[in-house]
Design an enzyme around this catalytic site. Sequence first.
Site, PDB file in Angstrom:
ATOM      1  N   LYS A  49      42.512  56.600  38.434  1.00  0.00           N
ATOM      2  CA  LYS A  49      42.129  56.173  39.791  1.00  0.00           C
ATOM      3  C   LYS A  49      41.772  57.148  40.675  1.00  0.00           C
ATOM      4  O   LYS A  49      42.025  58.303  40.413  1.00  0.00           O
ATOM      5  CB  LYS A  49      43.407  55.514  40.459  1.00  0.00           C
ATOM      6  CG  LYS A  49      43.657  55.291  41.699  1.00  0.00           C
ATOM      7  CD  LYS A  49      42.894  53.911  42.220  1.00  0.00           C
ATOM      8  CE  LYS A  49      43.087  53.542  43.529  1.00  0.00           C
ATOM      9  NZ  LYS A  49      42.071  52.664  43.923  1.00  0.00           N
ATOM     10  N   CYS A 134      32.346  55.908  49.498  1.00  0.00           N
ATOM     11  CA  CYS A 134      32.971  55.966  50.441  1.00  0.00           C
ATOM     12  C   CYS A 134      32.183  56.373  51.997  1.00  0.00           C
ATOM     13  O   CYS A 134      31.061  56.788  51.458  1.00  0.00           O
ATOM     14  CB  CYS A 134      34.227  57.039  50.521  1.00  0.00           C
ATOM     15  SG  CYS A 134      34.927  56.958  49.018  1.00  0.00           S
ATOM     16  N   ILE A 195      28.216  49.640  37.769  1.00  0.00           N
ATOM     17  CA  ILE A 195      28.005  49.697  39.157  1.00  0.00           C
ATOM     18  C   ILE A 195      29.626  49.653  39.599  1.00  0.00           C
ATOM     19  O   ILE A 195      30.610  49.252  38.917  1.00  0.00           O
ATOM     20  CB  ILE A 195      27.352  48.469  39.573  1.00  0.00           C
ATOM     21  CG1 ILE A 195      28.090  47.081  39.288  1.00  0.00           C
ATOM     22  CG2 ILE A 195      25.890  48.374  39.311  1.00  0.00           C
ATOM     23  CD1 ILE A 195      27.345  45.790  39.884  1.00  0.00           C
ATOM     24  N   GLY A 221      34.571  41.636  38.026  1.00  0.00           N
ATOM     25  CA  GLY A 221      34.790  40.791  37.109  1.00  0.00           C
ATOM     26  C   GLY A 221      33.366  40.103  36.858  1.00  0.00           C
ATOM     27  O   GLY A 221      32.214  40.374  37.170  1.00  0.00           O
ATOM     28  N   GLY A 247      30.804  46.312  34.890  1.00  0.00           N
ATOM     29  CA  GLY A 247      30.672  45.438  35.863  1.00  0.00           C
ATOM     30  C   GLY A 247      30.776  43.909  35.089  1.00  0.00           C
ATOM     31  O   GLY A 247      29.943  43.393  34.242  1.00  0.00           O
ATOM     32  N   GLY A 248      32.074  43.548  34.997  1.00  0.00           N
ATOM     33  CA  GLY A 248      32.440  42.215  34.357  1.00  0.00           C
ATOM     34  C   GLY A 248      32.498  41.996  32.787  1.00  0.00           C
ATOM     35  O   GLY A 248      32.369  41.102  32.274  1.00  0.00           O
ATOM     36  N   GLY A 269      37.151  47.155  33.801  1.00  0.00           N
ATOM     37  CA  GLY A 269      37.872  47.119  34.865  1.00  0.00           C
ATOM     38  C   GLY A 269      38.955  45.773  34.770  1.00  0.00           C
ATOM     39  O   GLY A 269      39.943  45.815  34.239  1.00  0.00           O
ATOM     40  N   THR A 270      38.415  44.880  35.642  1.00  0.00           N
ATOM     41  CA  THR A 270      39.254  43.918  36.030  1.00  0.00           C
ATOM     42  C   THR A 270      39.737  42.919  34.607  1.00  0.00           C
ATOM     43  O   THR A 270      40.714  42.606  34.627  1.00  0.00           O
ATOM     44  CB  THR A 270      38.200  42.885  36.693  1.00  0.00           C
ATOM     45  OG1 THR A 270      37.773  43.543  37.618  1.00  0.00           O
ATOM     46  CG2 THR A 270      39.023  41.609  37.175  1.00  0.00           C
TER      47      THR A 270
HETATM   48  C1  LIG Z   1      41.764  46.867  41.919  1.00  0.00           C
HETATM   49  C2  LIG Z   1      40.540  47.892  41.442  1.00  0.00           C
HETATM   50  C3  LIG Z   1      40.700  49.026  41.987  1.00  0.00           C
HETATM   51  C4  LIG Z   1      39.600  49.814  41.910  1.00  0.00           C
HETATM   52  N1  LIG Z   1      39.723  51.091  42.321  1.00  0.00           N
HETATM   53  C5  LIG Z   1      38.500  51.977  41.984  1.00  0.00           C
HETATM   54  C6  LIG Z   1      38.646  53.387  42.349  1.00  0.00           C
HETATM   55  O1  LIG Z   1      39.735  53.939  42.792  1.00  0.00           O
HETATM   56  N2  LIG Z   1      37.485  54.243  42.169  1.00  0.00           N
HETATM   57  C7  LIG Z   1      36.408  53.675  41.491  1.00  0.00           C
HETATM   58  O2  LIG Z   1      35.509  54.678  41.315  1.00  0.00           O
HETATM   59  N3  LIG Z   1      36.134  52.267  41.167  1.00  0.00           N
HETATM   60  C8  LIG Z   1      37.253  51.748  41.420  1.00  0.00           C
HETATM   61  N4  LIG Z   1      37.078  50.333  41.049  1.00  0.00           N
HETATM   62  C9  LIG Z   1      36.075  49.706  40.662  1.00  0.00           C
HETATM   63  C10 LIG Z   1      36.058  49.773  38.848  1.00  0.00           C
HETATM   64  O3  LIG Z   1      36.231  50.707  38.590  1.00  0.00           O
HETATM   65  C11 LIG Z   1      34.622  49.114  38.410  1.00  0.00           C
HETATM   66  O4  LIG Z   1      33.633  49.795  38.859  1.00  0.00           O
HETATM   67  C12 LIG Z   1      34.682  47.620  38.872  1.00  0.00           C
HETATM   68  O5  LIG Z   1      35.599  46.874  38.879  1.00  0.00           O
HETATM   69  C13 LIG Z   1      33.491  46.934  38.117  1.00  0.00           C
HETATM   70  O6  LIG Z   1      33.947  46.672  36.728  1.00  0.00           O
HETATM   71  P1  LIG Z   1      34.872  45.340  36.102  1.00  0.00           P
HETATM   72  O7  LIG Z   1      33.949  44.227  36.625  1.00  0.00           O
HETATM   73  O8  LIG Z   1      34.920  45.792  35.001  1.00  0.00           O
HETATM   74  O9  LIG Z   1      36.014  45.594  36.972  1.00  0.00           O
HETATM   75  C14 LIG Z   1      38.237  49.417  41.227  1.00  0.00           C
HETATM   76  C15 LIG Z   1      38.035  48.155  40.926  1.00  0.00           C
HETATM   77  C16 LIG Z   1      39.357  47.315  40.910  1.00  0.00           C
HETATM   78  C17 LIG Z   1      39.296  45.723  40.451  1.00  0.00           C
END
Ligand SMILES: Cc1cc2nc3c(=O)[nH]c(=O)nc-3n(C[C@H](O)[C@H](O)[C@H](O)COP(=O)(O)O)c2cc1C
Length: 315
Positions: A49, A134, A195, A221, A247-248, A269-270
Amino acid sequence: MTGAPLDLRVKIGAATLKNPVIAASGCYNRGEEYAQIVDVGRYGAITLKSVTRSPRLGNDMPRVFPTPGGLLNAIGLQGPGIDHFLAHIAPELSKVPTAVIASVAGFSVAEFAEVAALMDGLPNVIAIELDVSCPNVDREGQCFAADAASLAAVVGAVKSRVKLPVIPKLMPNVADLRPIAQAAQDAGADAVSLINAVRGMVVDVANARPMLANVSGGLTGPAIRPIAVHAVWEVAGTVSIPIIGMGGIETGNDALEFLFAGASAIAIGTANFRDPLVHVRALQGIEEELRRRSVASVRELTGMARTTQAKAGSH
Ligand SMILES: Cc1cc2nc3c(=O)[nH]c(=O)nc-3n(C[C@H](O)[C@H](O)[C@H](O)COP(=O)(O)O)c2cc1C
């Protein structure tokens, strides 16, 4: 080729991952909860994180809402800050059964450089990702990842303070990702991740108000996968540094889309929230594809759709 050993290693700057499947930041902690039910060590790396200089409570609740094919979140970088991280989390990192990518978030160039410098050289940490989505308080709140000059300033400042590979993470909410990625490379980035979440919102119709307390959130997602694959495709045609695509991703086939579009590694991630074995399935899908194509190294898959397209275009 069936049965021949496969070479799954990928390089991110000077770091080598044992395989290209990475846990995305903010979705896996250090894997300690998941380790109770799955083999976390099958990940090529786990991204932590994002850590900020000061402790942050994050946004008010509600801050997560499921949407069709996705998840909207506005956690707001909740975290204990770098001092707590160094005292309590860093000593645990050597227990993580795979490589660790640290993640830094900040609101000024100085904050990024300071926090990244404190993470350089921690046990098991092989690279530093920068969550540059940010607002930059030094530049009227403009997002670092939305502005090539701000991004270059962060990357340059971090590079001057750390030895580990530096990986800025780009966000899709820009008119053109290519000059942003180019600026990251020119400033010394060793790779780029992309992304981050896509900005979105949901309205609570019954109560006629935004569903999230923060109003807007980041959509993640499968709903964002085609956006992410296209972003990888565009950036891969621009920069020469490795790309970590995300991303997803939910399956091996999804992971292959990103590799073929030009990513060297992928992050999940998700999907972990629903399927803690998603990383094993993604890795198996990549291995099966290597065998099916009689290709020994996963590195040969990177950009395969680009090569095929170039060949088709030349006829
Ligand atoms: C609950 C949550 C918290 C996240 N926190 C961070 C974070 O602290 N720093 C970061 O760079 N990306 C963060 N992300 C983004 C993910 O690392 C990733 O880039 C994004 O979710 C796309 O991938 P996914 O579709 O597989 O989740 C977060 C995503 C989710 C869902």
